[in-house]
Design a protein around this motif. Structure first.
Motif, PDB file in Angstrom:
ATOM      1  N   ALA A 120     -19.289  95.503   6.414  1.00  0.00           N
ATOM      2  CA  ALA A 120     -18.720  94.211   6.798  1.00  0.00           C
ATOM      3  C   ALA A 120     -19.760  93.344   7.493  1.00  0.00           C
ATOM      4  O   ALA A 120     -19.802  92.129   7.291  1.00  0.00           O
ATOM      5  CB  ALA A 120     -17.517  94.417   7.709  1.00  0.00           C
ATOM      6  N   LEU A 121     -20.619  93.957   8.309  1.00  0.00           N
ATOM      7  CA  LEU A 121     -21.653  93.183   8.991  1.00  0.00           C
ATOM      8  C   LEU A 121     -22.733  92.704   8.025  1.00  0.00           C
ATOM      9  O   LEU A 121     -23.321  91.645   8.221  1.00  0.00           O
ATOM     10  CB  LEU A 121     -22.280  94.015  10.113  1.00  0.00           C
ATOM     11  CG  LEU A 121     -21.369  94.289  11.309  1.00  0.00           C
ATOM     12  CD1 LEU A 121     -22.057  95.219  12.298  1.00  0.00           C
ATOM     13  CD2 LEU A 121     -20.976  92.991  11.990  1.00  0.00           C
ATOM     14  N   ARG A 122     -22.987  93.483   6.989  1.00  0.00           N
ATOM     15  CA  ARG A 122     -23.985  93.077   5.996  1.00  0.00           C
ATOM     16  C   ARG A 122     -23.482  91.931   5.126  1.00  0.00           C
ATOM     17  O   ARG A 122     -24.261  91.112   4.664  1.00  0.00           O
ATOM     18  CB  ARG A 122     -24.354  94.263   5.115  1.00  0.00           C
ATOM     19  CG  ARG A 122     -25.196  95.283   5.828  1.00  0.00           C
ATOM     20  CD  ARG A 122     -25.597  96.405   4.909  1.00  0.00           C
ATOM     21  NE  ARG A 122     -26.290  97.436   5.676  1.00  0.00           N
ATOM     22  CZ  ARG A 122     -26.247  98.716   5.398  1.00  0.00           C
ATOM     23  NH1 ARG A 122     -25.559  99.147   4.360  1.00  0.00           N
ATOM     24  NH2 ARG A 122     -26.891  99.577   6.147  1.00  0.00           N
ATOM     25  N   ASN A 123     -22.174  91.894   4.879  1.00  0.00           N
ATOM     26  CA  ASN A 123     -21.605  90.869   4.012  1.00  0.00           C
ATOM     27  C   ASN A 123     -20.326  90.318   4.655  1.00  0.00           C
ATOM     28  O   ASN A 123     -19.219  90.645   4.233  1.00  0.00           O
ATOM     29  CB  ASN A 123     -21.316  91.470   2.631  1.00  0.00           C
ATOM     30  CG  ASN A 123     -20.999  90.412   1.617  1.00  0.00           C
ATOM     31  OD1 ASN A 123     -21.054  89.226   1.912  1.00  0.00           O
ATOM     32  ND2 ASN A 123     -20.649  90.840   0.418  1.00  0.00           N
ATOM     33  N   PRO A 124     -20.464  89.475   5.684  1.00  0.00           N
ATOM     34  CA  PRO A 124     -19.274  89.006   6.407  1.00  0.00           C
ATOM     35  C   PRO A 124     -18.366  88.100   5.578  1.00  0.00           C
ATOM     36  O   PRO A 124     -17.171  88.022   5.835  1.00  0.00           O
ATOM     37  CB  PRO A 124     -19.844  88.263   7.611  1.00  0.00           C
ATOM     38  CG  PRO A 124     -21.263  88.013   7.309  1.00  0.00           C
ATOM     39  CD  PRO A 124     -21.691  89.000   6.281  1.00  0.00           C
ATOM     40  N   SER A 183     -12.880  86.780   3.322  1.00  0.00           N
ATOM     41  CA  SER A 183     -12.048  86.464   2.160  1.00  0.00           C
ATOM     42  C   SER A 183     -10.969  87.525   1.967  1.00  0.00           C
ATOM     43  O   SER A 183      -9.833  87.207   1.635  1.00  0.00           O
ATOM     44  CB  SER A 183     -12.912  86.329   0.907  1.00  0.00           C
ATOM     45  OG  SER A 183     -13.507  87.571   0.586  1.00  0.00           O
ATOM     46  N   ARG A 184     -11.323  88.800   2.199  1.00  0.00           N
ATOM     47  CA  ARG A 184     -10.322  89.865   2.071  1.00  0.00           C
ATOM     48  C   ARG A 184      -9.250  89.734   3.139  1.00  0.00           C
ATOM     49  O   ARG A 184      -8.069  89.910   2.867  1.00  0.00           O
ATOM     50  CB  ARG A 184     -10.982  91.242   2.173  1.00  0.00           C
ATOM     51  CG  ARG A 184     -11.608  91.706   0.883  1.00  0.00           C
ATOM     52  CD  ARG A 184     -12.022  93.132   0.983  1.00  0.00           C
ATOM     53  NE  ARG A 184     -13.131  93.222   1.937  1.00  0.00           N
ATOM     54  CZ  ARG A 184     -13.531  94.329   2.514  1.00  0.00           C
ATOM     55  NH1 ARG A 184     -12.932  95.453   2.276  1.00  0.00           N
ATOM     56  NH2 ARG A 184     -14.541  94.331   3.357  1.00  0.00           N
ATOM     57  N   THR A 185      -9.656  89.420   4.358  1.00  0.00           N
ATOM     58  CA  THR A 185      -8.692  89.281   5.449  1.00  0.00           C
ATOM     59  C   THR A 185      -7.752  88.112   5.186  1.00  0.00           C
ATOM     60  O   THR A 185      -6.541  88.225   5.356  1.00  0.00           O
ATOM     61  CB  THR A 185      -9.427  89.072   6.786  1.00  0.00           C
ATOM     62  OG1 THR A 185     -10.340  90.139   6.977  1.00  0.00           O
ATOM     63  CG2 THR A 185      -8.460  89.027   7.938  1.00  0.00           C
ATOM     64  N   GLY A 186      -8.308  86.993   4.752  1.00  0.00           N
ATOM     65  CA  GLY A 186      -7.487  85.816   4.473  1.00  0.00           C
ATOM     66  C   GLY A 186      -6.514  86.057   3.339  1.00  0.00           C
ATOM     67  O   GLY A 186      -5.333  85.696   3.422  1.00  0.00           O
ATOM     68  N   SER A 187      -6.983  86.690   2.261  1.00  0.00           N
ATOM     69  CA  SER A 187      -6.088  86.934   1.126  1.00  0.00           C
ATOM     70  C   SER A 187      -5.017  87.957   1.480  1.00  0.00           C
ATOM     71  O   SER A 187      -3.868  87.828   1.058  1.00  0.00           O
ATOM     72  CB  SER A 187      -6.889  87.390  -0.093  1.00  0.00           C
ATOM     73  OG  SER A 187      -7.532  88.620   0.168  1.00  0.00           O
ATOM     74  N   ALA A 188      -5.365  88.966   2.269  1.00  0.00           N
ATOM     75  CA  ALA A 188      -4.368  89.962   2.673  1.00  0.00           C
ATOM     76  C   ALA A 188      -3.308  89.332   3.567  1.00  0.00           C
ATOM     77  O   ALA A 188      -2.109  89.593   3.411  1.00  0.00           O
ATOM     78  CB  ALA A 188      -5.045  91.124   3.391  1.00  0.00           C
ATOM     79  N   ALA A 189      -3.737  88.495   4.504  1.00  0.00           N
ATOM     80  CA  ALA A 189      -2.781  87.839   5.398  1.00  0.00           C
ATOM     81  C   ALA A 189      -1.882  86.886   4.617  1.00  0.00           C
ATOM     82  O   ALA A 189      -0.672  86.824   4.855  1.00  0.00           O
ATOM     83  CB  ALA A 189      -3.522  87.087   6.499  1.00  0.00           C
ATOM     84  N   GLN A 190      -2.462  86.163   3.669  1.00  0.00           N
ATOM     85  CA  GLN A 190      -1.664  85.231   2.884  1.00  0.00           C
ATOM     86  C   GLN A 190      -0.663  85.985   2.016  1.00  0.00           C
ATOM     87  O   GLN A 190       0.493  85.580   1.890  1.00  0.00           O
ATOM     88  CB  GLN A 190      -2.562  84.368   2.013  1.00  0.00           C
ATOM     89  CG  GLN A 190      -1.807  83.286   1.270  1.00  0.00           C
ATOM     90  CD  GLN A 190      -2.747  82.372   0.508  1.00  0.00           C
ATOM     91  OE1 GLN A 190      -3.946  82.589   0.491  1.00  0.00           O
ATOM     92  NE2 GLN A 190      -2.193  81.360  -0.112  1.00  0.00           N
ATOM     93  N   GLY A 191      -1.090  87.116   1.450  1.00  0.00           N
ATOM     94  CA  GLY A 191      -0.179  87.914   0.631  1.00  0.00           C
ATOM     95  C   GLY A 191       0.975  88.471   1.444  1.00  0.00           C
ATOM     96  O   GLY A 191       2.133  88.449   1.007  1.00  0.00           O
ATOM     97  N   THR A 192       0.696  88.948   2.638  1.00  0.00           N
ATOM     98  CA  THR A 192       1.746  89.488   3.499  1.00  0.00           C
ATOM     99  C   THR A 192       2.708  88.391   3.931  1.00  0.00           C
ATOM    100  O   THR A 192       3.924  88.583   3.939  1.00  0.00           O
ATOM    101  CB  THR A 192       1.121  90.163   4.732  1.00  0.00           C
ATOM    102  OG1 THR A 192       0.203  91.151   4.293  1.00  0.00           O
ATOM    103  CG2 THR A 192       2.177  90.805   5.603  1.00  0.00           C
TER     104      THR A 192
END
Length: 174
Positions: free
Chosen positions: A95-99, A104-113
C-alpha cells in the motif's frame, strides 16, 4: 504468598542483570562520569540533574522488564513469529509503494457498501439484529466515546459549556 514469590523472582533477575555487567563497562562509565562532573555552570547543573535521574530510571525499567517477563510466562504468551509479522507487513508495504491503488480500492469498497445499504436496508437491519451482545456492547462504547470526545472538543472550541455565544447587538448586521 504469590506476591512475595514474584518479588523474589524479580529480585533474582535484577541481581543477574547487575552482575552481568563487565568491569570494562564499569571503568568506562566511571571515567565518562568523572569527565562530565568537571563541567561547570548551567550545563553542569543540567548534567547533574540528568545523572540524578538515571539510577531510578534504570531501576524501574529493570523492575518493569522483570515483572513483564513474569506476566508473559504466567499467561503463556509468546511473541508472534516472523511469518505472522511478515503477513501483516506485506500488504502495508504494498500500500505504501502504490498509495493510489489503496485509495481507489477503499473508495470503491465504501461506495459499494453504501449502495448496498441504500438498496436493501433490510439486510443492514438484519445484520444489526444478528450481532451478539459483545459486539453491540463494543459498538455502544465506541459510539459513547466518540460522542464524548466530540462534546468535549466543542466545549473547548467554544469556550462555553452550553450553546453558542450570543450576539451582543441582537443579531443586527452592520
Amino acid at each position: 504468598e504469590g506476591a512475595s514469590e514474584a518479588a523474589g523472582k524479580a529480585q533474582q533477575g535484577l541481581s543477574r542483570v547487575t552482575s552481568s555487567a563487565g568491569s570494562a563497562v564499569s571503568s568506562t562509565a566511571a571515567s565518562a562520569g568523572k569527565a562530565l562532573n568537571n563541567v561547570g555552570g548551567r550545563t553542569g547543573q543540567a548534567i547533574q540533574f540528568v545523572q540524578g535521574l538515571i539510577p531510578p530510571t534504570i531501576y524501574y525499567a529493570r523492575v518493569a522488564g522483570e515483572l513483564g517477563k513474569i506476566m508473559v510466562q504466567g499467561r503463556n504468551m509468546y511473541p508472534p513469529t516472523m511469518q505472522t509479522v511478515q503477513s501483516y507487513l506485506t500488504p502495508l508495504q504494498n500500500a505504501l509503494r502504490n498509495p493510489s491503488s489503496l485509495m481507489s480500492r477503499t473508495g470503491s469498497a465504501a461506495q459499494g457498501t453504501a449502495q448496498q445499504a441504500v438498496n436493501s436496508p433490510e439486510s443492514l437491519l438484519a445484520r444489526i439484529r444478528n450481532m451478539d451482545t459483545a459486539t453491540l456492547t463494543t459498538v455502544g462504547v465506541v459510539a459513547a466515546e466518540t460522542l464524548g470526545f466530540f462534546t468535549v472538543g466543542e466545549m473547548i472550541g467554544r469556550f462555553k459549556l452550553v450553546g453558542y455565544r450570543g450576539d451582543p447587538h441582537g443579531g443586527e448586521h452592520h
